[in-house]
Design a protein around this motif. Structure first.
Motif, PDB file in Angstrom:
ATOM      1  N   LEU A  97       0.834  -1.207   0.000  1.00 54.01           N
ATOM      2  CA  LEU A  97       0.000   0.000   0.000  1.00 54.01           C
ATOM      3  C   LEU A  97       0.861   1.247   0.000  1.00 54.01           C
ATOM      4  O   LEU A  97       0.639   2.180  -0.772  1.00 54.01           O
ATOM      5  CB  LEU A  97      -0.925  -0.001   1.221  1.00 54.01           C
ATOM      6  CG  LEU A  97      -2.004  -1.095   1.179  1.00 54.01           C
ATOM      7  CD1 LEU A  97      -2.650  -1.269   2.545  1.00 54.01           C
ATOM      8  CD2 LEU A  97      -3.051  -0.759   0.125  1.00 54.01           C
ATOM      9  N   CYS A 132      -2.973  -0.253  -9.504  1.00 49.07           N
ATOM     10  CA  CYS A 132      -4.182  -0.961  -9.949  1.00 49.07           C
ATOM     11  C   CYS A 132      -5.098  -0.003 -10.703  1.00 49.07           C
ATOM     12  O   CYS A 132      -5.579  -0.324 -11.797  1.00 49.07           O
ATOM     13  CB  CYS A 132      -4.934  -1.543  -8.743  1.00 49.07           C
ATOM     14  SG  CYS A 132      -4.162  -3.017  -8.053  1.00 49.07           S
ATOM     15  N   ALA A 133      -5.344   1.171 -10.108  1.00 53.10           N
ATOM     16  CA  ALA A 133      -6.260   2.141 -10.731  1.00 53.10           C
ATOM     17  C   ALA A 133      -5.771   2.515 -12.128  1.00 53.10           C
ATOM     18  O   ALA A 133      -6.578   2.675 -13.052  1.00 53.10           O
ATOM     19  CB  ALA A 133      -6.382   3.380  -9.858  1.00 53.10           C
ATOM     20  N   CYS A 193      -8.970  -2.151  -6.168  1.00 50.34           N
ATOM     21  CA  CYS A 193      -8.098  -2.539  -5.058  1.00 50.34           C
ATOM     22  C   CYS A 193      -8.751  -2.104  -3.744  1.00 50.34           C
ATOM     23  O   CYS A 193      -9.135  -0.936  -3.598  1.00 50.34           O
ATOM     24  CB  CYS A 193      -6.739  -1.855  -5.226  1.00 50.34           C
ATOM     25  SG  CYS A 193      -5.604  -2.158  -3.854  1.00 50.34           S
ATOM     26  N   PRO A 227      -6.024   1.754   0.442  1.00 53.79           N
ATOM     27  CA  PRO A 227      -5.842   3.173   0.143  1.00 53.79           C
ATOM     28  C   PRO A 227      -4.769   3.448  -0.897  1.00 53.79           C
ATOM     29  O   PRO A 227      -3.855   2.649  -1.106  1.00 53.79           O
ATOM     30  CB  PRO A 227      -5.423   3.752   1.492  1.00 53.79           C
ATOM     31  CG  PRO A 227      -4.781   2.617   2.205  1.00 53.79           C
ATOM     32  CD  PRO A 227      -5.516   1.387   1.770  1.00 53.79           C
ATOM     33  N   THR A 228      -4.894   4.622  -1.525  1.00 53.27           N
ATOM     34  CA  THR A 228      -3.859   5.113  -2.438  1.00 53.27           C
ATOM     35  C   THR A 228      -2.580   5.394  -1.641  1.00 53.27           C
ATOM     36  O   THR A 228      -2.598   5.490  -0.414  1.00 53.27           O
ATOM     37  CB  THR A 228      -4.293   6.447  -3.069  1.00 53.27           C
ATOM     38  OG1 THR A 228      -4.505   7.386  -1.998  1.00 53.27           O
ATOM     39  CG2 THR A 228      -5.554   6.296  -3.891  1.00 53.27           C
ATOM     40  N   GLN A 229      -1.500   5.594  -2.370  1.00 54.56           N
ATOM     41  CA  GLN A 229      -0.224   5.917  -1.730  1.00 54.56           C
ATOM     42  C   GLN A 229      -0.346   7.205  -0.907  1.00 54.56           C
ATOM     43  O   GLN A 229       0.170   7.292   0.211  1.00 54.56           O
ATOM     44  CB  GLN A 229       0.848   6.080  -2.812  1.00 54.56           C
ATOM     45  CG  GLN A 229       2.246   6.145  -2.271  1.00 54.56           C
ATOM     46  CD  GLN A 229       3.275   5.990  -3.378  1.00 54.56           C
ATOM     47  OE1 GLN A 229       3.075   6.479  -4.504  1.00 54.56           O
ATOM     48  NE2 GLN A 229       4.359   5.308  -3.083  1.00 54.56           N
ATOM     49  N   ALA A 246      -2.437   0.480  -4.826  1.00 51.82           N
ATOM     50  CA  ALA A 246      -3.793   0.921  -5.194  1.00 51.82           C
ATOM     51  C   ALA A 246      -3.736   1.824  -6.426  1.00 51.82           C
ATOM     52  O   ALA A 246      -4.578   1.727  -7.328  1.00 51.82           O
ATOM     53  CB  ALA A 246      -4.456   1.640  -4.026  1.00 51.82           C
ATOM     54  N   ASP A 247      -2.734   2.705  -6.483  1.00 52.97           N
ATOM     55  CA  ASP A 247      -2.577   3.602  -7.633  1.00 52.97           C
ATOM     56  C   ASP A 247      -2.222   2.803  -8.892  1.00 52.97           C
ATOM     57  O   ASP A 247      -2.746   3.063  -9.972  1.00 52.97           O
ATOM     58  CB  ASP A 247      -1.478   4.630  -7.342  1.00 52.97           C
ATOM     59  CG  ASP A 247      -1.685   5.284  -5.987  1.00 52.97           C
ATOM     60  OD1 ASP A 247      -2.152   6.431  -5.940  1.00 52.97           O
ATOM     61  OD2 ASP A 247      -1.403   4.628  -4.963  1.00 52.97           O
ATOM     62  N   GLY A 297       2.287   1.949  -3.198  1.00 55.49           N
ATOM     63  CA  GLY A 297       1.402   2.474  -4.242  1.00 55.49           C
ATOM     64  C   GLY A 297       0.656   1.432  -5.060  1.00 55.49           C
ATOM     65  O   GLY A 297       0.293   1.699  -6.209  1.00 55.49           O
ATOM     66  N   THR A 347      -7.509  13.669  -1.058  1.00 57.72           N
ATOM     67  CA  THR A 347      -6.877  12.341  -1.005  1.00 57.72           C
ATOM     68  C   THR A 347      -7.717  11.443  -0.100  1.00 57.72           C
ATOM     69  O   THR A 347      -7.283  11.063   0.981  1.00 57.72           O
ATOM     70  CB  THR A 347      -5.452  12.425  -0.439  1.00 57.72           C
ATOM     71  OG1 THR A 347      -5.510  13.161   0.807  1.00 57.72           O
ATOM     72  CG2 THR A 347      -4.499  13.091  -1.395  1.00 57.72           C
TER      73      THR A 347
END
Ligand code: AMP
Ligand code: GLY
Length: 427
Positions: free
Chosen positions: A74, A82-83, A89, A92-94, A79-80, A77, A267
């Motif tokens: 996490l 993946c997006a 995901c 949370p984002t980075q 999640a980012d 990064g 964020t």
């Protein structure tokens, strides 16, 4: 739904087992997993830190939901990543994972959002840090100083010290000598909080937080909270005097204002929040945020879930959590960690584990594997410090504790050890 779960500990075995109950699940992959997760899905030999390989695998396998267990992917990064390729995901984002990845960031959020926390200051150069403690009232054994590396330090980043001399040498070690690498080049110095420490968990998306529950970790190696710190020797849920009404009230004080502030900053936080709290005479104070389930807290909490975990994680990955029903049994839970000989300094690997199936067949008992492996003969052996999380549910803590220890006593390997007092503070 095709799911990729990331991690290899007791927490991930618990997640895999609870996810496997879902009628929506069509395939489960675990990277890298352990022999326990292999009972519920397919283990994939990709390290939990290897974000690009994990995302490439998820694309190839048409994964519908990626579920990170530990913080490392996490903060790196995932999640980012993946997006960026259109994958969902449940984490949370980075930018939002900085709540765990940077203590000074979390402190700043608390300050802006009015969340009670120990008063403290952030330092990026050694002279200002030393100057600060030399001009601050001297610490005492009753009012020690708390020195925290700003970054992730695998549980070694917090030092509680009763003397100025020791504080000075800790600051020099972290900031000048770099004993914790980049993580300790900047640090937070804060006041000591007194009270009962508890872990509070909620599913979050945007401004919505849905309570999961609370547990109390037992970090010290030996009975009576003595001996060195460990990754966690057991957990109990619920902690004494911290029922669901108190947990909801604590979410209002320590989590929901943070979620609003993260949204305001652009964020938003979507994931599992783990608020480490000190229950003080003046109410709950935030010690730290983690952006994931705790280990061994997850093993104590997840077996109590009576609704489907998968749609909840799918919804938070889409920031649509408010439509999801979440229900838990009112049972208490105790989770005893069985550790390998030599843990935490140098755990012995390769010892044959006996009795696990017998213990796991006891009613209301859940055994989650953490540091285990299969030897060349296919037998289950120890492969890490914390080997098993032996958990049990009961109508109250006394009953859960009795069931957990009955199960523990049926399991054997050379040098196995555990605390005999898990849950005592909740009685
Ligand atoms: P961490 O390594 O970040 O999980 O923190 C380690 C532990 O240090 C926490 O679980 C608390 O027991 C303790 N701790 C951290 N900050 C404080 C504080 N301000 N007052 C008292 N104990 C603290
Ligand atoms: N049980 C503490 C943690 O997972 O960080």
């Amino acid at each position: 739904m095709r799911v990729l779960l990331i991690g290899s500990g007791g927490r991930e075995h618990a997640l895999a087992q609870i996810l496997a109950r879902s009628p929506l699940l069509s395939a489960l992959f675990i990277a890298p997993g352990n022999p326990g997760t292999a009972l519920f899905g397919t283990n994939i030999a990709i390290d939990a830190h290897n974000v690009s390989a994990l995302v490439a695998f998820a694309q190839r396998q048409h994964i519908d939901l990626v579920i990170p267990g530990p913080e490392a992917p996490l903060v790196a990064g995932i999640a980012d990543a993946c997006a960026a390729v259109g994958l969902l995901c449940a984490g949370p984002t980075q930018a939002a994972a900085r709540l765990e990845g940077s203590k000074s960031f979390a402190k700043d959020i608390c300050k802006t959002a009015g969340i009670p926390t120990a008063s403290g200051q952030h330092f990026t150069d050694v002279d200002s840090a030393l100057h600060f403690i030399r001009h601050k009232e001297a610490p005492t054994p009753q009012t020690p100083l708390v020195i925290k590396a700003d970054g992730l330090a695998a549980g070694k980043g917090v030092v509680i010290t009763p003397t100025r001399t020791e504080a000075e040498s800790v600051i020099r070690d972290m900031m000048t000598a770099g004993t914790l690498g980049q993580a300790g080049r900047s640090l937070v110095i804060e006041d000591y909080l007194e009270g009962e420490e508890v872990s509070l968990f909620a599913f979050c998306a945007g401004e919505t937080a849905l309570l999961i529950g609370a547990a109390q970790d037992h970090k010290r190696l030996n009975d009576g909270d003595t001996g060195p710190n460990t990754g966690g020797m057991g957990a109990v849920s619920p902690p004494k005097g911290f029922d669901r009404a108190a947990q909801e009230a604590a979410l209002d004080i320590t989590v929901r204002p943070m979620l609003r502030e993260m949204v305001r900053r652009g964020t938003p936080f979507c994931g599992v929040i783990f608020a480490g709290l000190m229950l003080t005479q003046n109410g709950p104070f935030l010690i730290e945020y983690n952006v994931r389930f705790g280990d061994p807290e997850a093993e104590a909490l997840l077996p109590r879930l009576t609704s489907d975990l998968l749609p909840a994680l799918y919804a938070l990955a889409q920031n649509k959590l408010d439509t999801i029903p979440l229900t838990f049994s009112h049972q208490a839970s105790v989770c005893v960690v069985m550790a390998a000989q030599g843990y935490p300094a140098s755990p012995q690997k390769g010892s044959l584990i006996h009795g696990l199936e017998t213990a796991a067949s006891l009613p209301d008992v859940y055994i989650f594997q953490a540091g285990t492996a299969r030897n060349t003969a296919g037998e289950l052996v120890t492969a890490g410090g914390r080997v098993l999380a032996v958990c049990a549910l009961g109508d109250n803590v006394t009953e859960a504790q009795k069931r957990a220890y009955t199960a523990v006593k049926k399991i054997h390997w050379h040098g196995a050890h555990w605390r005999t007092d898990i849950g005592i503070r909740a009685l």
